[in-house]
Write a protein that holds these residues in place. Structure first.
Motif, PDB file in Angstrom:
ATOM      1  N   TYR A 122      -0.976  -2.854  -4.266  1.00 28.22           N
ATOM      2  CA  TYR A 122      -0.199  -2.880  -5.505  1.00 28.22           C
ATOM      3  C   TYR A 122       0.901  -3.930  -5.415  1.00 28.22           C
ATOM      4  O   TYR A 122       1.343  -4.278  -4.317  1.00 28.22           O
ATOM      5  CB  TYR A 122       0.510  -1.536  -5.713  1.00 28.22           C
ATOM      6  N   ARG A 157       4.123   9.264  -8.899  1.00 36.32           N
ATOM      7  CA  ARG A 157       3.012  10.098  -9.375  1.00 36.32           C
ATOM      8  C   ARG A 157       2.466  10.982  -8.252  1.00 36.32           C
ATOM      9  O   ARG A 157       2.166  12.153  -8.488  1.00 36.32           O
ATOM     10  CB  ARG A 157       1.905   9.228  -9.955  1.00 36.32           C
ATOM     11  N   LEU A 158       2.303  10.434  -7.057  1.00 35.25           N
ATOM     12  CA  LEU A 158       1.808  11.249  -5.934  1.00 35.25           C
ATOM     13  C   LEU A 158       2.753  12.404  -5.636  1.00 35.25           C
ATOM     14  O   LEU A 158       2.319  13.535  -5.411  1.00 35.25           O
ATOM     15  CB  LEU A 158       1.644  10.390  -4.674  1.00 35.25           C
ATOM     16  N   ARG A 184       0.866  -1.176   0.000  1.00 34.56           N
ATOM     17  CA  ARG A 184       0.000   0.000   0.000  1.00 34.56           C
ATOM     18  C   ARG A 184       0.904   1.228   0.000  1.00 34.56           C
ATOM     19  O   ARG A 184       2.060   1.170   0.388  1.00 34.56           O
ATOM     20  CB  ARG A 184      -0.886   0.037   1.233  1.00 34.56           C
ATOM     21  N   VAL A 185       0.343   2.337  -0.404  1.00 33.92           N
ATOM     22  CA  VAL A 185       1.068   3.604  -0.407  1.00 33.92           C
ATOM     23  C   VAL A 185       0.406   4.495   0.638  1.00 33.92           C
ATOM     24  O   VAL A 185      -0.817   4.622   0.662  1.00 33.92           O
ATOM     25  CB  VAL A 185       1.016   4.252  -1.808  1.00 33.92           C
ATOM     26  N   SER A 217      -3.580   4.340   0.282  1.00 30.84           N
ATOM     27  CA  SER A 217      -4.172   3.900  -0.982  1.00 30.84           C
ATOM     28  C   SER A 217      -5.341   2.955  -0.711  1.00 30.84           C
ATOM     29  O   SER A 217      -5.322   2.170   0.231  1.00 30.84           O
ATOM     30  CB  SER A 217      -3.123   3.214  -1.865  1.00 30.84           C
ATOM     31  N   HIS A 275       5.592   3.230  -8.845  1.00 36.92           N
ATOM     32  CA  HIS A 275       5.066   4.162  -9.845  1.00 36.92           C
ATOM     33  C   HIS A 275       4.047   5.112  -9.212  1.00 36.92           C
ATOM     34  O   HIS A 275       4.069   6.319  -9.475  1.00 36.92           O
ATOM     35  CB  HIS A 275       4.443   3.383 -10.998  1.00 36.92           C
ATOM     36  N   ARG A 276       3.169   4.575  -8.379  1.00 32.27           N
ATOM     37  CA  ARG A 276       2.164   5.404  -7.708  1.00 32.27           C
ATOM     38  C   ARG A 276       2.827   6.415  -6.788  1.00 32.27           C
ATOM     39  O   ARG A 276       2.405   7.574  -6.699  1.00 32.27           O
ATOM     40  CB  ARG A 276       1.194   4.519  -6.927  1.00 32.27           C
ATOM     41  N   LYS A 277       3.897   6.009  -6.096  1.00 27.82           N
ATOM     42  CA  LYS A 277       4.625   6.920  -5.215  1.00 27.82           C
ATOM     43  C   LYS A 277       5.171   8.103  -6.008  1.00 27.82           C
ATOM     44  O   LYS A 277       5.005   9.259  -5.606  1.00 27.82           O
ATOM     45  CB  LYS A 277       5.769   6.177  -4.528  1.00 27.82           C
ATOM     46  N   SER A 289       4.261  -1.326  -9.284  1.00 27.37           N
ATOM     47  CA  SER A 289       3.116  -0.418  -9.370  1.00 27.37           C
ATOM     48  C   SER A 289       3.085   0.548  -8.192  1.00 27.37           C
ATOM     49  O   SER A 289       2.744   1.721  -8.356  1.00 27.37           O
ATOM     50  CB  SER A 289       1.808  -1.219  -9.426  1.00 27.37           C
ATOM     51  N   ALA A 290       3.441   0.069  -7.007  1.00 32.56           N
ATOM     52  CA  ALA A 290       3.488   0.940  -5.827  1.00 32.56           C
ATOM     53  C   ALA A 290       4.553   2.021  -6.013  1.00 32.56           C
ATOM     54  O   ALA A 290       4.335   3.183  -5.661  1.00 32.56           O
ATOM     55  CB  ALA A 290       3.759   0.122  -4.573  1.00 32.56           C
TER      56      ALA A 290
END
Length: 51
Positions: free
Chosen positions: A21, A32-33, A5-6, A17, A28-30, A25-26
């Motif tokens: 993920y 982007r955030l 999780r993020v 999140s 990548h999400r980090k 993917s986690a």
């Protein structure tokens, strides 16, 4: 497979999140955030199975 999780803090409120993920993917999400919201305390945390 290990899930992650993020988590982060935004406007003084802890956030997490809504989905789990895989590690790429986690990460990548980090990124982007950090870029989209400007928060700097984004962390990737392991998710226990079944949670």
């Amino acid at each position: 497979m290990q899930n992650f999780r993020v988590t982060w803090t935004q406007d003084g409120q802890p956030k997490r999140s809504g989905v789990a993920y895989d590690l790429p993917s986690a990460e990548h999400r980090k990124v982007r955030l950090e870029q989209e919201t400007g928060v700097a305390d984004v962390e990737i945390v392991p998710e226990k199975p079944g949670v």
